[in-house]
Motif scaffolding. Structure first.
Motif, PDB file in Angstrom:
ATOM      1  N   GLN A   1       0.842  -1.186   0.000  1.00 48.23           N
ATOM      2  CA  GLN A   1       0.000   0.000   0.000  1.00 48.23           C
ATOM      3  C   GLN A   1       0.877   1.235   0.000  1.00 48.23           C
ATOM      4  O   GLN A   1       2.021   1.195   0.427  1.00 48.23           O
ATOM      5  CB  GLN A   1      -0.951   0.006   1.191  1.00 48.23           C
ATOM      6  CG  GLN A   1      -0.272  -0.026   2.544  1.00 48.23           C
ATOM      7  CD  GLN A   1      -1.269  -0.209   3.672  1.00 48.23           C
ATOM      8  OE1 GLN A   1      -2.467  -0.277   3.456  1.00 48.23           O
ATOM      9  NE2 GLN A   1      -0.782  -0.272   4.888  1.00 48.23           N
TER      10      GLN A   1
ATOM     11  N   LYS B   1      -2.543   8.219 -10.053  1.00 48.05           N
ATOM     12  CA  LYS B   1      -3.312   7.416 -11.006  1.00 48.05           C
ATOM     13  C   LYS B   1      -3.796   8.331 -12.113  1.00 48.05           C
ATOM     14  O   LYS B   1      -4.305   9.412 -11.857  1.00 48.05           O
ATOM     15  CB  LYS B   1      -4.499   6.774 -10.288  1.00 48.05           C
ATOM     16  CG  LYS B   1      -5.342   5.877 -11.149  1.00 48.05           C
ATOM     17  CD  LYS B   1      -6.529   5.372 -10.344  1.00 48.05           C
ATOM     18  CE  LYS B   1      -7.821   5.399 -11.061  1.00 48.05           C
ATOM     19  NZ  LYS B   1      -8.180   6.486 -11.896  1.00 48.05           N
TER      20      LYS B   1
ATOM     21  N   ARG C   1      -3.537   9.103  -5.242  1.00 50.82           N
ATOM     22  CA  ARG C   1      -4.467   8.135  -4.648  1.00 50.82           C
ATOM     23  C   ARG C   1      -3.720   7.218  -3.682  1.00 50.82           C
ATOM     24  O   ARG C   1      -2.571   6.843  -3.923  1.00 50.82           O
ATOM     25  CB  ARG C   1      -5.128   7.257  -5.723  1.00 50.82           C
ATOM     26  CG  ARG C   1      -6.005   8.016  -6.693  1.00 50.82           C
ATOM     27  CD  ARG C   1      -7.299   8.427  -6.030  1.00 50.82           C
ATOM     28  NE  ARG C   1      -8.166   9.135  -6.956  1.00 50.82           N
ATOM     29  CZ  ARG C   1      -8.593  10.367  -6.751  1.00 50.82           C
ATOM     30  NH1 ARG C   1      -8.220  11.041  -5.686  1.00 50.82           N
ATOM     31  NH2 ARG C   1      -9.402  10.939  -7.618  1.00 50.82           N
TER      32      ARG C   1
ATOM     33  N   CYS D   1      -3.253   3.709  -2.674  1.00 46.64           N
ATOM     34  CA  CYS D   1      -3.495   2.440  -3.366  1.00 46.64           C
ATOM     35  C   CYS D   1      -3.170   1.265  -2.464  1.00 46.64           C
ATOM     36  O   CYS D   1      -2.193   1.297  -1.699  1.00 46.64           O
ATOM     37  CB  CYS D   1      -2.649   2.378  -4.637  1.00 46.64           C
ATOM     38  SG  CYS D   1      -3.095   3.663  -5.814  1.00 46.64           S
TER      39      CYS D   1
ATOM     40  N   TYR E   1      -8.165   1.709  -4.842  1.00 47.46           N
ATOM     41  CA  TYR E   1      -7.594   3.041  -4.727  1.00 47.46           C
ATOM     42  C   TYR E   1      -8.603   3.974  -4.064  1.00 47.46           C
ATOM     43  O   TYR E   1      -9.794   3.911  -4.313  1.00 47.46           O
ATOM     44  CB  TYR E   1      -7.085   3.582  -6.070  1.00 47.46           C
ATOM     45  CG  TYR E   1      -8.050   3.505  -7.222  1.00 47.46           C
ATOM     46  CD1 TYR E   1      -8.849   4.596  -7.565  1.00 47.46           C
ATOM     47  CD2 TYR E   1      -8.156   2.348  -7.996  1.00 47.46           C
ATOM     48  CE1 TYR E   1      -9.726   4.540  -8.641  1.00 47.46           C
ATOM     49  CE2 TYR E   1      -9.033   2.279  -9.067  1.00 47.46           C
ATOM     50  CZ  TYR E   1      -9.816   3.381  -9.376  1.00 47.46           C
ATOM     51  OH  TYR E   1     -10.684   3.321 -10.431  1.00 47.46           O
TER      52      TYR E   1
ATOM     53  N   SER F   1     -12.031  -0.045  -7.515  1.00 49.03           N
ATOM     54  CA  SER F   1     -11.330  -1.300  -7.255  1.00 49.03           C
ATOM     55  C   SER F   1     -11.547  -2.224  -8.443  1.00 49.03           C
ATOM     56  O   SER F   1     -12.490  -2.054  -9.212  1.00 49.03           O
ATOM     57  CB  SER F   1     -11.851  -1.950  -5.976  1.00 49.03           C
ATOM     58  OG  SER F   1     -13.230  -2.273  -6.111  1.00 49.03           O
TER      59      SER F   1
ATOM     60  N   PHE G   1      -0.225   4.254 -13.532  1.00 46.24           N
ATOM     61  CA  PHE G   1       0.192   4.813 -12.251  1.00 46.24           C
ATOM     62  C   PHE G   1       1.593   5.399 -12.335  1.00 46.24           C
ATOM     63  O   PHE G   1       2.413   4.965 -13.147  1.00 46.24           O
ATOM     64  CB  PHE G   1       0.195   3.723 -11.175  1.00 46.24           C
ATOM     65  CG  PHE G   1      -1.162   3.141 -10.892  1.00 46.24           C
ATOM     66  CD1 PHE G   1      -2.035   3.772 -10.013  1.00 46.24           C
ATOM     67  CD2 PHE G   1      -1.560   1.973 -11.498  1.00 46.24           C
ATOM     68  CE1 PHE G   1      -3.293   3.243  -9.756  1.00 46.24           C
ATOM     69  CE2 PHE G   1      -2.819   1.429 -11.252  1.00 46.24           C
ATOM     70  CZ  PHE G   1      -3.684   2.064 -10.382  1.00 46.24           C
TER      71      PHE G   1
END
Length: 176
Positions: free
Chosen positions: A16, A21, A36, A38, A47, A59, A95
């Motif tokens: 995490q 994004k 975000r 994540c 996210y 998601s 990302f």
């Protein structure tokens, strides 16, 4: 429409952190990058707006997806920090990580997870790729069969080792 999956249990979180994004909506200046929080779960990617958010902004199940580093997403100094998640027929997620090393960590973790959780699907794809290089890989397959033969001999060695435990003093209740 994006899948909304149940929120991950904290113990099943594999990775995490904050990533940028790329949004699907394109503005006059191109697509926008949004920061975000994540979360990579064992079978899904979530996210959130930020670390404290209770509901994910989105998601998706990572089954059938693949992750790879890409540098064409950005033109600035962070182009080596980019990666994408792709799946035929589904949305591509793009990302940017805080550093190239972190981008590589995300990609490695996702690929490792895909091989472990969804192994048969991933292995089929790998076998298709290997067929293209069959003439090069033929010597490797011989080496694999030799290592398999050696592994079959190992259990016999372990069985012989069991005799050692019987010889040790104190091993039999009668001798005490």
């Amino acid at each position: 429409l994006e899948e909304i999956l149940p929120k991950p249990v904290q113990g099943n979180v594999l990775m995490q952190g904050y990533l940028e994004k790329r949004s699907r909506e394109h503005s006059f200046f191109g697509s926008e990058w949004q920061k975000r929080w994540c979360v990579l779960h064992r079978k899904a990617f979530y996210y959130y707006a930020n670390e404290k958010s209770k509901q994910p902004k989105g998601s998706f199940s990572i089954e059938h997806y693949s992750a790879r580093l890409v540098s064409h997403l950005r033109k600035d100094s962070r182009k080596k920090c980019c990666f994408e998640l792709t799946c035929p027929g589904k949305r591509t997620y793009e990302f940017t990580a805080p550093s190239p090393a972190e981008a590589e960590d995300w990609v490695d973790q996702i690929q490792f997870l895909l091989k472990g959780e969804f192994g048969p699907i991933q292995r089929e794809e790998e076998e298709e790729e290997e067929e293209l290089y069959n003439d090069v890989g033929s010597s490797d397959s011989m080496n694999t069969s030799h290592s398999t033969t050696l592994n079959q001999d190992e259990p016999n060695v372990e069985m012989e080792g069991d005799d050692i435990y019987e010889v040790l003093p104190g091993g039999h209740p009668k001798s005490e």
